[in-house]
Scaffold this motif. Structure first.
Motif, short mmCIF file in Angstrom:
data_model
loop_
_atom_site.label_atom_id
_atom_site.label_comp_id
_atom_site.label_asym_id
_atom_site.label_seq_id
_atom_site.Cartn_x
_atom_site.Cartn_y
_atom_site.Cartn_z
N PRO A 15 11.77 26.22 -16.08
CA PRO A 15 10.48 26.17 -16.79
C PRO A 15 9.99 27.56 -17.21
N THR A 16 10.19 28.56 -16.36
CA THR A 16 9.76 29.93 -16.68
C THR A 16 10.52 30.46 -17.88
N SER A 17 11.82 30.23 -17.90
CA SER A 17 12.65 30.67 -19.03
C SER A 17 12.17 30.02 -20.32
N MET A 18 11.84 28.73 -20.25
CA MET A 18 11.39 28.03 -21.45
C MET A 18 10.05 28.55 -21.94
N MET A 19 9.10 28.80 -21.03
CA MET A 19 7.79 29.33 -21.43
C MET A 19 7.96 30.67 -22.13
N GLU A 20 8.79 31.55 -21.56
CA GLU A 20 9.01 32.87 -22.14
C GLU A 20 9.75 32.80 -23.47
N THR A 21 10.73 31.93 -23.55
CA THR A 21 11.55 31.82 -24.76
C THR A 21 10.77 31.22 -25.92
N ILE A 22 9.96 30.21 -25.65
CA ILE A 22 9.26 29.48 -26.70
C ILE A 22 7.98 30.19 -27.15
N ALA A 23 7.44 31.07 -26.31
CA ALA A 23 6.22 31.82 -26.68
C ALA A 23 6.43 32.52 -28.02
N GLY A 24 5.51 32.29 -28.95
CA GLY A 24 5.59 32.93 -30.26
C GLY A 24 6.42 32.18 -31.28
N SER A 25 7.03 31.07 -30.88
CA SER A 25 7.85 30.28 -31.80
C SER A 25 6.98 29.35 -32.63
N SER A 26 7.47 29.01 -33.81
CA SER A 26 6.77 28.03 -34.63
C SER A 26 7.54 26.71 -34.69
N ALA A 27 8.77 26.71 -34.21
CA ALA A 27 9.58 25.50 -34.20
C ALA A 27 10.65 25.63 -33.11
N VAL A 28 11.08 24.49 -32.60
CA VAL A 28 12.11 24.45 -31.57
C VAL A 28 13.07 23.32 -31.89
N ILE A 29 14.36 23.59 -31.79
CA ILE A 29 15.38 22.55 -31.91
C ILE A 29 16.02 22.41 -30.54
N PHE A 30 15.90 21.23 -29.95
CA PHE A 30 16.50 20.97 -28.63
C PHE A 30 17.90 20.42 -28.85
N ALA A 69 9.57 20.42 -23.65
CA ALA A 69 8.37 19.75 -24.19
C ALA A 69 7.10 20.38 -23.63
N ASN A 70 7.06 20.63 -22.33
CA ASN A 70 5.88 21.25 -21.73
C ASN A 70 5.65 22.65 -22.28
N ALA A 71 6.72 23.42 -22.46
CA ALA A 71 6.59 24.77 -23.01
C ALA A 71 6.10 24.71 -24.45
N CYS A 72 6.57 23.74 -25.21
CA CYS A 72 6.11 23.59 -26.60
C CYS A 72 4.62 23.24 -26.63
N ILE A 73 4.20 22.33 -25.78
CA ILE A 73 2.78 21.94 -25.74
C ILE A 73 1.93 23.13 -25.32
N GLU A 74 2.35 23.83 -24.28
CA GLU A 74 1.60 24.99 -23.78
C GLU A 74 1.48 26.09 -24.83
N ASN A 75 2.54 26.27 -25.62
CA ASN A 75 2.57 27.33 -26.64
C ASN A 75 2.16 26.82 -28.02
#
Length: 75
Positions: free
Chosen positions: A17-32, A55-61
């Protein structure tokens, strides 16, 4: 529909979860595109919990889907 431009490819650990929060921060789109395979990865950890983590990281960010029908659910 929003035009999405390719910016950069990032590889990260969906089971963290920590990796995802850090990685997704500042993104405008994510492809899983993660999936457990015979070469490694537990289906529960990657395919289920990994998707939940992303999904949680996307919602949070605030990286929300461009699908009008889902907007009320994610507000």
């Amino acid at each position: 529909m929003t035009e999405i431009l390719w910016r950069e490819q990032v590889l990260a650990d969906v089971t963290s979860p920590t990796s995802m929060m850090e990685t997704i921060a500042g993104s405008s789109a994510v492809i899983f595109a993660a999936s457990a395979s015979k070469k490694g990865g537990d289906p529960q950890a990657v395919d289920y919990q990994g998707l939940v983590n992303v999904a949680n990281a996307c919602i949070e960010n605030k990286v929300l889907p461009d699908i009008p029908e889902l907007a009320p659910c994610l507000a």
